[in-house]
Each structure stands twice: as C-alpha cells, then as structure tokens.
Design a protein around this motif. Structure first.
Motif, short mmCIF file in Angstrom:
data_model
loop_
_atom_site.label_atom_id
_atom_site.label_comp_id
_atom_site.label_asym_id
_atom_site.label_seq_id
_atom_site.Cartn_x
_atom_site.Cartn_y
_atom_site.Cartn_z
N CYS A 1 0.82 -1.22 0.00
CA CYS A 1 0.00 0.00 0.00
C CYS A 1 0.86 1.26 0.00
CB CYS A 1 -0.94 0.01 1.19
SG CYS A 1 -2.32 -1.15 1.05
N LEU B 1 -6.56 6.11 0.96
CA LEU B 1 -6.88 4.75 1.40
C LEU B 1 -5.64 3.87 1.48
CD1 LEU B 1 -10.25 4.27 -0.48
CD2 LEU B 1 -9.93 4.31 2.01
N ASP B 2 -4.72 4.03 0.52
CA ASP B 2 -3.45 3.30 0.58
C ASP B 2 -2.71 3.59 1.88
OD1 ASP B 2 -3.44 1.92 -1.89
OD2 ASP B 2 -2.47 3.59 -2.94
N CYS C 1 -4.60 2.28 4.97
CA CYS C 1 -4.49 0.82 5.02
C CYS C 1 -3.08 0.42 5.49
CB CYS C 1 -4.83 0.22 3.67
SG CYS C 1 -5.00 -1.58 3.70
N CYS D 1 -9.61 -0.25 0.73
CA CYS D 1 -8.47 0.03 -0.14
C CYS D 1 -8.49 -0.91 -1.35
CB CYS D 1 -7.17 -0.11 0.64
SG CYS D 1 -5.72 0.43 -0.29
#
Length: 135
Positions: free
Chosen positions: A36, A58-59, A62, A98
């Motif tokens: 991620c 989101l990466d 996460c 993600c």
C-alpha cells in the motif's frame, strides 16, 4: 516458513490463537503495508494525481492500520482478545476499502493498483480467518 511463524515457534509465551492463522495474518499485514505504501507512491507518479487522491489516502490509511495490526498480533505475552479482535476488524475493513478502490484503478490498467488490490484481498482474508479461528 515465514519469519513470523519462526518467531511464534520460539516464543515461550502460551497463546490461544491458531498458530498458522496468526502467522499468516502477521505476514499478510506486513506485506500489505509495504504494498500500500508503494502503491500510494506510484499513484503520485500518475499523470492525473488529483484523480488519485482517494486512492492515495486509502493506501496510506491501510498501510498504517496493517502496520499497527501486525505489531499487535506479534505481541502474544499478556494477550488481550478484545484488542486483537478490534484491530483485526479494523484491518479487514481498511483492506476491503483500499482493495475496492485499487481494483477500480487496476481494472483501468494501473498495474500498481492491481497488485495492491491483491495484497489487500489477501490481508482481509487472513484477518477474517484469524477472527474466525479466535471465535
């Protein structure tokens, strides 16, 4: 054998979780965090970075949740089932979100997002499997 499994085999602490499921979850979390982070970096190299803002966010979320989860799972001395369940649920949720976002970009030809979605799916499955084993 993963390093996580090797460390679990060497700990003098007794733990009530399924060893294989625990080792898989730790390894999947570590791999997902790295993937991620790399995906977020690759998103920053895309020509339309503004279109990648949600994916990058989101990466990074996460990656942070996966890192925290791997660390909590790695500590089995004085194990706290409630904390473990909470971090596993949070990690599975972050990975699902993600993975969903990265899948849309991966389907559009962004290979880094395709790879990231796969890592997220693996980690989500591993977290859910450990939750099921702990029930």
């Amino acid at each position: 054998m993963t390093r996580a499994a090797e460390m679990l085999d060497t700990t003098p602490a007794h733990f009530d979780l399924d060893r294989d499921a625990l080792a898989e979850a730790i390894a999947a979390c570590v791999e997902c965090a790295q993937t991620c982070t790399a995906c977020a970096d690759a998103c920053l190299s895309e020509s339309d970075v503004a279109a990648m803002v949600a994916c990058i966010r989101l990466d990074l979320d996460c990656a942070d949740v996966c890192t925290a989860t791997s660390r909590v799972l790695s500590r089995q001395t004085a194990y706290d089932a409630q904390v473990t369940r909470a971090v596993l649920e949070a990690c599975a949720t972050a990975c699902r979100r993600c993975g969903d976002e990265c899948s849309t970009h991966g389907d559009a030809g962004m290979e880094h997002c395709r790879v990231c979605a796969e890592a997220c799916r693996r980690c989500e499955r591993a977290c859910r499997a450990l939750l099921d084993a702990a029930s």
